[in-house]
Design a protein around this motif. Structure first.
Motif, PDB file in Angstrom:
ATOM      1  N   GLU B  26     -29.975  14.089   5.908  1.00 17.67           N
ATOM      2  CA  GLU B  26     -29.042  14.954   5.188  1.00 17.67           C
ATOM      3  C   GLU B  26     -29.134  14.741   3.682  1.00 17.67           C
ATOM      4  O   GLU B  26     -29.171  15.706   2.909  1.00 17.67           O
ATOM      5  N   ASN B  30     -30.171  17.445   0.914  1.00 17.54           N
ATOM      6  CA  ASN B  30     -29.255  17.761  -0.191  1.00 17.54           C
ATOM      7  C   ASN B  30     -29.926  17.552  -1.549  1.00 17.54           C
ATOM      8  O   ASN B  30     -29.751  18.356  -2.472  1.00 17.54           O
ATOM      9  N   ASN B  33     -32.232  20.426  -2.131  1.00 19.25           N
ATOM     10  CA  ASN B  33     -31.499  21.634  -2.513  1.00 19.25           C
ATOM     11  C   ASN B  33     -30.940  21.530  -3.932  1.00 19.25           C
ATOM     12  O   ASN B  33     -30.909  22.527  -4.661  1.00 19.25           O
ATOM     13  N   ILE B  44     -29.418  27.146  -2.213  1.00 21.56           N
ATOM     14  CA  ILE B  44     -29.180  26.791  -0.812  1.00 21.56           C
ATOM     15  C   ILE B  44     -28.195  25.626  -0.764  1.00 21.56           C
ATOM     16  O   ILE B  44     -28.392  24.612  -1.426  1.00 21.56           O
ATOM     17  N   HIS B  45     -27.116  25.823  -0.016  1.00 24.88           N
ATOM     18  CA  HIS B  45     -26.066  24.813   0.053  1.00 24.88           C
ATOM     19  C   HIS B  45     -25.819  24.370   1.489  1.00 24.88           C
ATOM     20  O   HIS B  45     -26.004  25.143   2.423  1.00 24.88           O
ATOM     21  N   LYS B  46     -25.364  23.140   1.624  1.00 26.04           N
ATOM     22  CA  LYS B  46     -24.866  22.683   2.912  1.00 26.04           C
ATOM     23  C   LYS B  46     -23.427  23.181   3.036  1.00 26.04           C
ATOM     24  O   LYS B  46     -22.651  23.080   2.088  1.00 26.04           O
ATOM     25  N   ASP B  78     -25.874  24.415   9.464  1.00 26.39           N
ATOM     26  CA  ASP B  78     -25.407  23.602   8.332  1.00 26.39           C
ATOM     27  C   ASP B  78     -25.807  24.160   6.966  1.00 26.39           C
ATOM     28  O   ASP B  78     -25.109  23.952   5.985  1.00 26.39           O
ATOM     29  N   TYR B  79     -26.939  24.832   6.897  1.00 23.82           N
ATOM     30  CA  TYR B  79     -27.465  25.232   5.593  1.00 23.82           C
ATOM     31  C   TYR B  79     -27.738  26.738   5.534  1.00 23.82           C
ATOM     32  O   TYR B  79     -28.282  27.304   6.481  1.00 23.82           O
TER      33      TYR B  79
END
Lengths: 193, 193
Positions: B26, B30, B33, B44-46, B78-79
């Motif tokens: 993760e 992150n 991203n 692009i975000h979680k 999640d993304y």
């Protein structure tokens, strides 16, 4: 085996639970998105509220209980998704004001995010609900951007008349509750690439 | 006035804090991203973890404290985000298994969501991290779908060899950490509309 969620049913249940009067803007949008999802029109979801979790208890094997957590400031907008191959991203705000929409209602990083989405080829906008007037408008980021620029040295709000001039009035109905994708159809038709 | 967040700085700080060894998948995603965002390559975000809040205290005017809340099962992946005008949506999973990826690792509604995104013209996929092998693969939903179909009556996992055959190996580097958008470039080149 995949169990596809029965979204149509979910939608029906929700509309039964809420009368139109006093229905919050968020519920109206969620019902609309449930309708779009259940009918395979678009896949648009509200993002969960970001939370900073500090303490979690595990009282039983069945599940965890969060005992201490704090709200975080969201770094993006509340809603995003996919419609006709286009990336959709928007923020929704309601106001009791009848003559203008105060820009202080939107976080600066949300505005930056909307602009960024537009720059990368997505469709981004603001949905504004004038509660007292019971009117909803969709304002594209390209116009919002100009009003934000103006606010640096001038007026800190967008007047109702300006929103009427630059925005689109969104039709309200039963299913979907807020027909904002009809407006997106118009925007795509007008040549959005 | 808009205060644009200085994403480059954020990224730098994060990479300094985490060595490669033992870095969670993760965090790797992150950081990747953050790099893409800070360099205006993609947005692009979680998504935040969905939480059901039951009890909130307001001990002071400064802020609310959540005192009781529960984890909810996420209804999507999640993304998600935007890259070169395309809607991107993916789920990321890690496994200690060296020879296969068990399909029980993904929720059925997440698979349904990935398929739905593909149907609506988005790019959706699974990122699989074989921890023991230190290898990351990107598997497009169109192949994932076939393996899920097979799992109804047959094998409940995708073998490592199948993932190598149908997926793309994702290069790992320093910045970005996981170059998954290079794979997306290939997919777009191959004629993704």
């Amino acid at each position: 085996m995949i169990k596809y969620p029965n979204k149509k049913q979910t939608f029906k249940k929700q509309t039964e639970n809420h009368s139109k009067r006093g229905m919050s803007f968020e519920i109206m949008i969620n019902e609309t998105n449930d309708y779009y999802l259940g009918n395979s029109i678009a896949i648009i979801h509200k993002k969960p509220i970001p939370i900073q979790i500090v303490k979690v208890d595990y009282p039983s094997r069945s599940g965890a209980v969060i005992k201490e957590a704090y709200y975080k400031v969201p770094s993006t907008t509340d809603y995003n998704g996919l419609y006709k191959g286009k990336h959709i991203d928007f923020e929704a705000k309601e106001t009791n004001n009848k003559t203008s929409f105060p820009l202080s209602n939107i976080h600066s990083h949300q505005i930056a995010h909307l602009i960024s989405i537009e720059d990368h080829g997505g469709i981004s906008f603001l949905l504004i609900f004038f509660k007292t007037l019971d009117e909803i408008y969709l304002l594209e980021t390209k116009y919002l951007k100009d009003f934000v620029k103006r606010s640096i040295k001038g007026r800190k709000s967008i007047t109702y008349d300006e929103i009427k001039e630059y925005g689109y009035k969104v039709k309200e109905g039963y299913a979907p509750r807020i027909e904002y994708l009809k407006v997106i159809d118009e925007i795509i038709k007008k040549g959005f690439q």
